[in-house]
Design an enzyme around this catalytic site. Structure first.
Site, short mmCIF file in Angstrom:
data_model
loop_
_atom_site.label_atom_id
_atom_site.label_comp_id
_atom_site.label_asym_id
_atom_site.label_seq_id
_atom_site.Cartn_x
_atom_site.Cartn_y
_atom_site.Cartn_z
N GLU A 299 -3.17 5.99 11.72
CA GLU A 299 -2.81 5.47 10.39
C GLU A 299 -3.95 5.72 9.41
OE1 GLU A 299 0.22 4.89 10.28
OE2 GLU A 299 0.46 4.73 12.45
N HIS A 302 -3.93 9.23 8.15
CA HIS A 302 -2.88 9.49 7.18
C HIS A 302 -3.38 9.35 5.74
CE1 HIS A 302 0.92 10.40 9.00
NE2 HIS A 302 1.05 9.28 9.69
N1 HT7 Z 1 4.64 7.05 9.14
C1 HT7 Z 1 5.20 6.00 9.93
C2 HT7 Z 1 6.59 6.34 10.28
C3 HT7 Z 1 7.67 5.30 10.18
C4 HT7 Z 1 7.66 3.92 10.42
C5 HT7 Z 1 6.67 3.05 10.71
C6 HT7 Z 1 7.01 1.71 10.89
C7 HT7 Z 1 8.30 1.22 10.81
C8 HT7 Z 1 9.29 2.13 10.50
C9 HT7 Z 1 8.94 3.46 10.29
N2 HT7 Z 1 9.72 4.50 10.00
C10 HT7 Z 1 8.96 5.60 9.95
C11 HT7 Z 1 4.41 5.76 11.16
C12 HT7 Z 1 3.42 6.82 11.48
O1 HT7 Z 1 3.77 7.91 11.85
O2 HT7 Z 1 2.25 6.60 11.35
ZN ZN Z 2 2.14 9.07 11.41
#
Ligand code: HT7
Ligand code: ZN
Length: 872
Positions: A299, A302
């Site tokens: 995270e 990101h």
């Molecule tokens: N980018 C996020 C992807 C994600 C997510 C996270 C939490 C709850 C629902 C979600 N739908 C998509 C997570 C990541 O890849 O870091």
């Molecule tokens: Zn991610």
């Protein structure tokens, strides 16, 4: 369901120049005032197109354009939200809307969890909070005012910096947050709750001090140290390995009990599934510690690969996810020993991504259509996506790749871009034509590579011929060759690398062969010795299935000597796979082969030089779900039995050898969290489990003693895992104790749920019923549901695949029930049922019947999409 197509992409009709959100927060109903300045997008295809604002389950209270109600007919409300016609070049909109957090069991948008309020907006949750052009290429700055009851919600958080806060009449208070960075709505977040804050600081490479704040429920305040330490390590790593510095003055993480996935990278305010934050040696295993570190890092990374540079549309999801997984893998590799991280990643890819790529849900890393984007947060987009990044680095070289990343971040900072943009930068910095490489992004399926070799003595020549073929996948009958970097070395009789050169090339002892056609031959000259073994696909240099037709002696040689940890492990895996294949296909064990494997394993157990963690990893047989990929169709119950029987047969004669190692590992429960200490605990637990599997009489009392004496969760779970397949009193005694000890600690109780549901010991359905009735179980909490149903489907072949179809019907019923509350989680849990073509026809038909029963019901779009693709 209706699909969205990549080819239909059009830039947004309007840009949003700034956004203000005022929240009047309450669990039953939250009122949101949305003020935005919009301007026609010069890039728009139609000059007078309406403004699309998506809204999902949001009540519209009022709407004004430049302070006035829109004229009759200009504001249209439809199934997707609002369409506003007749807008001038620029306008100011004010929308008042209402949503209902307490009723939100979907956990997308604004919802309540353990009395707190929080959000999840990726990919399309923002539209469940207010009406907005909720698409990743609409970026703007946010000013957010939160107002709520002071006692119930003393903490009020949103993205960016807090610029104002104060008390209000009627027991209420407020806070205003501003995020100076452009962001898409999927990165928006807010939290309102009664939370304790653990603080730390981090000084960035340019000398700025960043406040680190970790918010948890007060009773969890003593489980935060590891998460904070992990965050600081990740921040330092991103600076040192990638030159990336954090950009805001504060970095906040909030732990949430009810969460659909692992965590979410909202700008400056990450929300985490509590499972990936909270850890103490008494409650979390070493594996949990490692997983927490890697999710925290993911995270954090990101912030650049995803937030500063984001995706133009959701087809580009792997642009941020593949790259960020690659970056977190690099980080964990840096924290672990001897290439074992690579092996773990490959094992995961093979057990989960390869089956996905070979099944009805197969899709390219960059899909070209989808019915429900939530179903595309897949192993293919994430893990295979990371493999593509790694191959790019292999092909253009580490330094060029690093330069390319710098250019990518600088050029596209503050923009929403595509995977093509990423590859174009890598092509530019390397001067290579990477167009053929892009096929990896658009073509689904795992390529199969065959290798053949011929030699003509020392000082002589070698020829390697490689061929490739990718099997058809849904919607892609015909496949083209892809660019496969194949890292190889030749080993001599002592396991040393042999030198040689390719025509006109330098003398080397390792090569990256680039296979880009259906068939290619590579020639080597002046070999310094005649090879005893070839070390193929070193470091798993490409995500392919390789058949190198190696003999047992050659594989044993690699297992004993290869200096590439992956290749060494792979030699053992190839031997295990071959033994299983023989048992299933010829209905009998290949005794000579199995004796040779036993012999090689015995040598390994005697090898004092091998790292404990590598030994522990090599000794493990592949899981059933990976082995199933060896066959067109297979009876999973039989496959599991053969796998377990092979394990027993191989390790029975080795119990003495394993016992002899154990005293060297007596001091492992020492509270140390170095990679070495964790590796030694892993070996200790693996040996215990293998001895129990091999019916070593002494092992069960040892497991009991280990459990009683344990000072850490790792050793406790090591003992429990070792006896979990035994229909023995010891299992019941330990499980009962564990349940009593942790019944009020949900995250630890999940481990108990997993052990009970995943065990093949008789009475699986009764245990399942009991777990679902357990006071700690809740259908509305995804962690609880996954803890029970996940292991039942993944590891309990005997019951899930019971031949009367009872397991499939039960799971179908649970998916149906869950779908009414949480479609995203239901659609994920339905996936094991989609693999009906892989199991023997009797079972396959029962699975298919269950899917058809579900298909006839009124189910969510998420679940329908999965079922329809599975039945197509
Ligand atoms: N980018 C996020 C992807 C994600 C997510 C996270 C939490 C709850 C629902 C979600 N739908 C998509 C997570 C990541 O890849 O870091
Ligand atoms: Zn991610």
């Amino acid at each position: 369901p209706l699909a969205v197509y990549l080819n239909d992409y059009q830039p947004p009709a309007f840009v949003v120049e700034s956004l203000e959100l005022d929240f009047d927060l309450a669990a039953a109903a939250t009122e949101v005032t949305t003020r935005m300045a919009v301007r026609r997008n010069p890039e728009a295809v139609e000059p007078d197109a309406p403004l699309r604002m998506y809204g999902d389950g949001v009540e519209l209270v009022s709407f004004t354009v430049d302070g006035a109600k829109p004229a009759e007919g200009l504001l249209e409300q439809d199934a997707e939200g609002l369409l506003l016609h007749g807008l001038p070049e620029a306008a100011r909109l004010e929308i008042v809307s209402r949503c209902h957090p307490e009723q939100n069991t979907q956990l997308e948008g604004l919802y309540a969890s353990s009395g707190n309020l929080c959000t999840q907006c990726e990919p399309e949750g923002f539209r469940r909070i207010t009406f907005f052009p909720d698409r990743p290429d609409v970026l703007t700055t946010y000013r957010v005012r939160l107002e709520a009851d002071r006692v119930q919600y003393p903490v009020l958080l949103a993205n960016g910096n807090r610029v104002e806060a104060g008390e209000l009449d009627g027991g209420r208070h407020y806070a205003v947050w501003e995020d100076p960075f452009l962001k898409p709505s999927y990165l928006f977040a807010l939290v309102a709750g009664d939370l304790a804050c653990q603080r730390d600081t981090f000084t960035t490479m340019s000398g700025r001090e960043v406040q680190l704040e970790l918010y948890v429920e007060a009773h969890n305040a003593d489980r935060c140290d590891h998460a904070l330490a992990s965050l600081k390590r990740a921040m330092r790593f991103d600076e040192e390995a990638f030159g990336r510095e954090y950009d805001l003055d504060v970095y906040m993480i909030v732990a949430v009990d009810d969460f659909n996935m692992g965590a979410m990278e909202n700008k400056g305010l990450n929300l985490f599934n509590a499972k990936y934050v909270l850890a103490s040696p008494d409650t979390a295993t070493d594996d949990d510690f490692v997983a927490i570190e890697s999710v925290i890092a993911h995270e954090y990374f990101h912030n650049w690969s995803g937030n500063r540079v984001t995706c133009r549309d959701w087809f580009q999801l792997s642009l941020k996810e593949g790259l960020t997984v690659f970056r977190d893998q690099e980080f964990t590799t840096d924290c672990t020993l001897f290439g074992v991280k690579r092996i773990d990643d490959v094992a995961m890819l093979r057990a989960f991504q390869f089956p996905e790529d070979a099944g009805p849900l197969a899709h390219p890393v960059r899909p070209d259509h989808y019915a429900e984007i939530n179903n595309f947060y897949t192993l293919t987009v994430y893990e295979k996506g990371a493999e593509l990044i790694r191959m790019l680095r292999t092909l253009i070289g580490r330094e060029t790749f690093r330069r390319g990343l710098d250019v990518y971040f600088e050029r596209f900072d503050g923009q929403a871009v595509t995977t093509d943009d990423f590859v174009a930068v890598m092509a530019e910095v390397s001067g290579r034509n990477l167009t053929p490489f892009k096929r990896w992004y658009t073509q689904a399926g795992t390529p199969r590579v065959t290798a053949a070799t011929s030699f003509d003595g020392p000082g002589g020549q070698a020829r390697i011929t490689l061929t490739q073929e990718t099997p058809p996948t849904p919607g892609q009958e015909h496949k083209e060759p892809v660019v496969i970097p194949m890292r190889v070395a030749f080993l001599d009789a002592e396991g040393r690398r042999i030198t040689a050169h390719q025509k006109g090339g330098e003398v080397q002892d390792e090569w990256v062969l680039e296979l880009s056609e259906g068939e290619q031959t590579f020639r080597f000259e002046e070999l310094s010795d005649s090879p005893t073994a070839i070390s193929w696909l070193r470091g798993f240099s490409a995500p392919v299935i390789l058949n190198a037709n190696q003999g047992v002696d050659e594989l044993a040689h690699l297992l004993a000597y290869d200096d590439d940890a992956f290749a060494r492990w792979e030699a053992a895996q190839t031997l295990f796979r071959r033994a299983i294949r023989s048992r299933i296909e010829h209905d009998a064990a290949d005794t000579a082969l199995e004796a040779a494997i036993e012999h090689a394993l015995a040598a390994l157990l005697r090898d004092d030089a091998i790292e404990p963690v590598l030994l522990a990893t090599i000794l493990q047989l592949p899981p059933t779900r990976e082995l199933a990929e060896l066959f067109e169709r297979v009876d999973p119950v039989r496959l599991r039995n053969e796998r377990d029987d092979l394990e027993k047969r191989l390790y029975m004669p080795l119990t003495d050898a394993m016992q002899q190692i154990q005293p060297k590992l007596d001091d492992v429960d020492n509270g140390a969290f170095t990679a070495e200490a964790m590796g030694r605990r892993q070996l200790r637990n693996r040996l215990l489990a293998l001895r129990v599997a091999a019916r070593d009489q002494a092992a069960v009392p040892e497991a009991l003693a280990q459990y009683q004496k344990a000072r850490s969760q790792t050793m406790r779970m090591g003992a429990l895992n070792a006896v979990n397949e035994l229909d023995h009193e010891a299992r019941q005694v330990l499980l009962a104790d564990f349940e009593k000890r942790y019944r009020d600690d949900p995250l630890v109780l999940d481990k108990y749920f997993g052990l009970q549901a995943g065990s093949q010991v008789a009475g699986g359905f009764e245990r399942l019923d009991a777990l679902l009735e357990h006071p700690g179980f809740r259908w509305t909490n995804p962690n609880r549901v996954r803890a029970v149903l996940g292991p039942f489907m993944a590891r309990n072949e005997r019951h899930f695949h019971q031949d009367d179809g009872e397991g499939y019907r039960r799971m179908g019923g649970f998916v149906e029930k869950l779908d009414a509350m949480n479609p995203q989680t239901a659609a994920r849990l339905a996936q094991p049922l989609t693999r009906w073509r892989k199991v023997d026809t009797g079972r396959g038909e029962q699975m298919r019947a269950e899917l058809e029963r579900l298909a006839a019901l009124e189910v969510s779009r998420d679940l329908r999409d999965v079922i329809e693709r599975a039945l197509a």
